[in-house]
Motif scaffolding. Structure first.
Motif, PDB file in Angstrom:
ATOM      1  N   THR A  94      -9.216 -43.112  73.962  1.00  0.00           N
ATOM      2  CA  THR A  94      -9.788 -41.823  73.562  1.00  0.00           C
ATOM      3  C   THR A  94     -10.086 -41.801  72.070  1.00  0.00           C
ATOM      4  N   ASP A 198     -16.585 -48.804  77.342  1.00  0.00           N
ATOM      5  CA  ASP A 198     -15.247 -48.272  77.592  1.00  0.00           C
ATOM      6  C   ASP A 198     -14.525 -49.293  78.471  1.00  0.00           C
ATOM      7  N   GLN A 201     -10.406 -49.461  81.832  1.00  0.00           N
ATOM      8  CA  GLN A 201     -10.033 -49.887  83.197  1.00  0.00           C
ATOM      9  C   GLN A 201     -10.405 -51.339  83.477  1.00  0.00           C
ATOM     10  N   SER A 221      -6.961 -49.250  75.948  1.00  0.00           N
ATOM     11  CA  SER A 221      -5.632 -48.675  75.692  1.00  0.00           C
ATOM     12  C   SER A 221      -4.543 -49.673  76.038  1.00  0.00           C
ATOM     13  N   LYS A 224      -2.340 -49.076  79.611  1.00  0.00           N
ATOM     14  CA  LYS A 224      -2.875 -49.410  80.933  1.00  0.00           C
ATOM     15  C   LYS A 224      -2.770 -50.909  81.203  1.00  0.00           C
TER      16      LYS A 224
END
Ligand code: PMP
Length: 409
Positions: A94, A198, A201, A221, A224
């Protein structure tokens, strides 16, 4: 091949009973559990090396600085960046994406365009909405095919010479769709736009090579991918990072400070104002070491195997709808689904009674959920990682069948 049963033993949190059942943790797209090696790295840092980085000359400060910068090198190697100057530590995806959208504000003009997709997480959507509002630029969305894949024809139509930034997730946290970000980057670059990816994931689940991908910015991140919360990464091409002004100002990021102006230190510290999350970065380094000993390609193959095992069993459940690609090879280890006649919150609560942890809701992707026509504006979501087994998949299927029986749907 991964021995998930053996790997599980490295994760103390998985050894517990929840609602009288052994825990089956299938909420990995939200956050992953931590192996002992990561917990020990945190403990070791605070027990033996805790000191502020970069400024001190005493032994602890030197040790903390060396370990912090060694973690940056581990991140660099993990995503194959050219230089540690291109690796900025942030709080997470984020913050990383907010920084890029702040960089964008430094150059966007009215009539410029930003292109994102309808499957973006709010953290790759709201910062761009804000940047567009602040600069007068226009935010455009790429929509999906019936199969939950990016509509590449729409993408080619939306990216024009007016486009200055294209920002797309590599893997959808709702549909699991794997997007061709390298190809999208080529299209963006042909039109002179920057490509932002991004990677929240994707980085934990597949080999990342930012050089080959040729992304201008790449965000992910730590939490994760087995690391702690509060640490993440923004990769940016060195020549680009040099052209942007810092987002935050204060200690650590300056070269000289005068009464009327200041100058900035070199990359990557120019962007890292204040005391960073030192323990978090070091523990992220430990998470990367752990992933490397297992092998990121093996992790991806393991998740594909679980998908191939469980998806047909799920599809065989009467009234169960799975969203996203029908071809498992186009999907990461994320399965969003609904059971006809039941709200996904009820499904998730019923599964929890069986010890199975899944997520339910809009998954921070409201515009996407609106497009899915789910009736209730939400889905249940099961997501895998290295410690999940076929037995976990069986438990999920059994618990869903019990849920149907219980609610009589
Ligand atoms: N993008 C995607 C695709 C995500 O799945 C997430 C986390 N759910 C984020 C961004 C935001 O990550 P974080 O909350 O760690 O900043």
């Amino acid at each position: 091949m991964i021995d998930a049963e053996k790997i599980r033993q490295d994760f103390p949190v998985l050894e517990q009973i929840v609602n009288d059942e052994p825990l089956v943790y299938l909420d990995n797209a939200a956050t992953t559990q931590k192996p002992k090696a990561v917990l020990e790295a945190l403990q070791h840092y605070y027990e033996t090396d805790n000191a502020n980085v970069h400024r001190g000359v005493h032994t602890l400060a030197e040790r903390a600085t060396a370990d912090f910068e060694a973690a940056r090198e581990k991140v660099r190697a993990f995503i194959n960046a050219k230089s540690t100057k291109e690796i900025l530590f942030t709080r997470g995806t984020t913050t990383s994406l907010n920084w890029v959208a702040q960089f964008a504000r430094q150059i966007l003009q009215p009539n410029d365009e930003i292109v994102i997709s309808i499957m973006e997480h709010h953290s790759n959507l709201v910062p761009w909405q804000q940047a567009a509002q602040a600069t007068g630029a226009t935010l455009k969305f790429v929509y999906l095919t019936e199969n939950g894949e990016l509509d590449m024809n729409d993408l080619r139509a939306k990216i024009t010479d007016k486009t200055k930034f294209v920002s797309i997730t590599q893997v959808s946290n709702v549909l699991g769709t794997i997007n061709p970000v390298k190809e999208i980057g080529q299209i963006a670059h042909e039109h002179g736009a920057y490509m932002v990816v991004d990677g929240a994931q994707s980085t934990p689940h597949m080999a990342i090579d930012v050089e080959d991908m040729n992304a201008d910015f790449f965000a992910f991140s730590g939490h994760k991918m087995l690391g702690p919360t509060g640490i993440g990464v923004l990769y940016g091409k060195e020549e680009l990072l040099n052209t942007f002004e810092p987002i935050e100002f204060g200690g650590e990021m300056i070269d000289f400070v005068y009464e009327d102006h200041s100058t900035w230190t070199e990359l990557p510290w120019k962007f890292e104002a204040g005391t960073p999350n030192i323990a978090g970065a070091i523990a992220l380094g430990a998470a990367i070491d752990y992933i490397n000993t297992i092998g990121i390609s093996e992790i991806h193959a393991h998740e594909q195997e679980l998908l191939n095992y469980v998806v047909p069993k799920l599809r065989a459940i009467d009234g169960l709808t799975i969203y996203g690609p029908t071809d498992n090879s186009k999907r990461g280890g994320v399965i969003s689904f609904n059971l006809a006649g039941l709200h996904p919150h009820d499904v998730a609560t019923a599964l929890d009674m069986e010890g199975v942890a899944v997520r339910a809701g809009h998954h921070c992707a409201q515009p996407l959920i609106n497009k899915l026509n789910t009736e209730v504006g939400a889905t249940a979501r099961a997501s895998f990682y290295i410690y999940n087994t076929k037995a976990d998949c069986d438990k999920l299927v059994d618990a869903l069948l019990k849920t149907k029986e219980f609610f009589n749907v």
